[in-house]
Scaffold this active site. Structure first.
Site, PDB file in Angstrom:
ATOM      1  N   ASP A  70     -48.758 -78.168  39.498  1.00  0.00           N
ATOM      2  CA  ASP A  70     -49.759 -77.630  40.418  1.00  0.00           C
ATOM      3  C   ASP A  70     -50.383 -76.377  39.807  1.00  0.00           C
ATOM      4  O   ASP A  70     -49.660 -75.508  39.300  1.00  0.00           O
ATOM      5  CB  ASP A  70     -49.109 -77.291  41.759  1.00  0.00           C
ATOM      6  CG  ASP A  70     -50.131 -76.934  42.817  1.00  0.00           C
ATOM      7  OD1 ASP A  70     -50.852 -77.844  43.259  1.00  0.00           O
ATOM      8  OD2 ASP A  70     -50.203 -75.752  43.205  1.00  0.00           O
ATOM      9  N   ILE A  71     -51.712 -76.315  39.822  1.00  0.00           N
ATOM     10  CA  ILE A  71     -52.411 -75.139  39.300  1.00  0.00           C
ATOM     11  C   ILE A  71     -52.187 -73.984  40.274  1.00  0.00           C
ATOM     12  O   ILE A  71     -52.487 -74.100  41.469  1.00  0.00           O
ATOM     13  CB  ILE A  71     -53.914 -75.423  39.116  1.00  0.00           C
ATOM     14  CG1 ILE A  71     -54.100 -76.574  38.112  1.00  0.00           C
ATOM     15  CG2 ILE A  71     -54.644 -74.166  38.647  1.00  0.00           C
ATOM     16  CD1 ILE A  71     -55.543 -77.061  37.992  1.00  0.00           C
ATOM     17  N   GLU A 123     -55.683 -80.211  42.938  1.00  0.00           N
ATOM     18  CA  GLU A 123     -55.315 -79.526  41.697  1.00  0.00           C
ATOM     19  C   GLU A 123     -53.869 -79.831  41.292  1.00  0.00           C
ATOM     20  O   GLU A 123     -53.228 -79.073  40.593  1.00  0.00           O
ATOM     21  CB  GLU A 123     -55.520 -78.006  41.846  1.00  0.00           C
ATOM     22  CG  GLU A 123     -54.555 -77.309  42.767  1.00  0.00           C
ATOM     23  CD  GLU A 123     -54.906 -77.374  44.249  1.00  0.00           C
ATOM     24  OE1 GLU A 123     -54.178 -76.748  45.045  1.00  0.00           O
ATOM     25  OE2 GLU A 123     -55.878 -78.032  44.634  1.00  0.00           O
TER      26      GLU A 123
END
Length: 194
Positions: free
Chosen positions: A69-70, A112
């Site tokens: 996950d960003i 994302e």
């Protein structure tokens, strides 16, 4: 008799060519449609559907599942705009895809977030790959319209045993991912289950 055979041949050749050409066009369209189903349009990596389809074709696969996950993605969008956010997603996807083996798979899981499956990796090997990916993303220097965007990711991992489903392994990796995010982000944590 010869005249009717010649007429039939003259009609059959163009008709056959037209039918063959239409079938070829249909095959091309089918390939394009399949590409839209299998490849994420923004990142050109696998879609979530393709990921699960490929994993269900090999249910007894053994390896490591990763959820990536960003970090602080909403603030990237809020600060630099959504086109910058798209660029960040593309660059992270490219980095992940370029640094795994051909037998492994990476998909855009949603927004994302990305899911990876590292075939036939043990937990220690998976942790090493995950840490390498995390460090590669952290080292990226994204320039968007003259502004540098710093990007990090949090990674959760789990070992998928042959007897468990990919959904179970993803759920375990997701729990580890949230531990990584809640523990300060920009880190890799593996599930204690399994």
């Amino acid at each position: 008799m010869f005249k009717s055979s010649l007429i039939a041949l003259c009609c059959a050749v163009p008709t056959t060519w037209i039918l063959w050409n239409e079938m070829r066009k249909n095959e091309e369209l089918l390939g394009e449609l399949q590409g839209l189903v299998d490849r994420d349009r923004l990142t050109d990596i696998a879609t979530r559907d393709y990921f699960f389809s490929r994993m269900s074709a090999n249910p007894d696969a053994y390896g490591v599942s990763l959820m990536v996950d960003i970090d602080n993605f909403k603030s990237i969008n809020d600060t630099f705009g959504h086109f910058a956010g798209d660029k960040v997603i593309r660059e992270v996807a490219t980095t992940l895809a370029a640094n795994i083996r051909p037998d492994d798979i990476v998909c855009r899981f949603g927004g994302e977030e990305f899911a990876l499956f590292l075939h036939q990796h043990h937990q220690d090997e998976g942790l090493e790959v995950a840490e390498s990916l995390r460090q590669l993303v952290e080292a990226m220097s994204l320039n968007y319209e003259g502004q540098i965007i710093e990007v990090t990711v949090s990674i959760g991992g789990s070992l998928k045993q042959r007897i468990e489903t990919i959904e179970t392994a993803i759920k375990e990796a997701d729990v580890a991912l949230y531990r990584a995010k809640n523990g300060g982000r920009n880190q890799t944590i593996f599930s204690t289950v399994g």
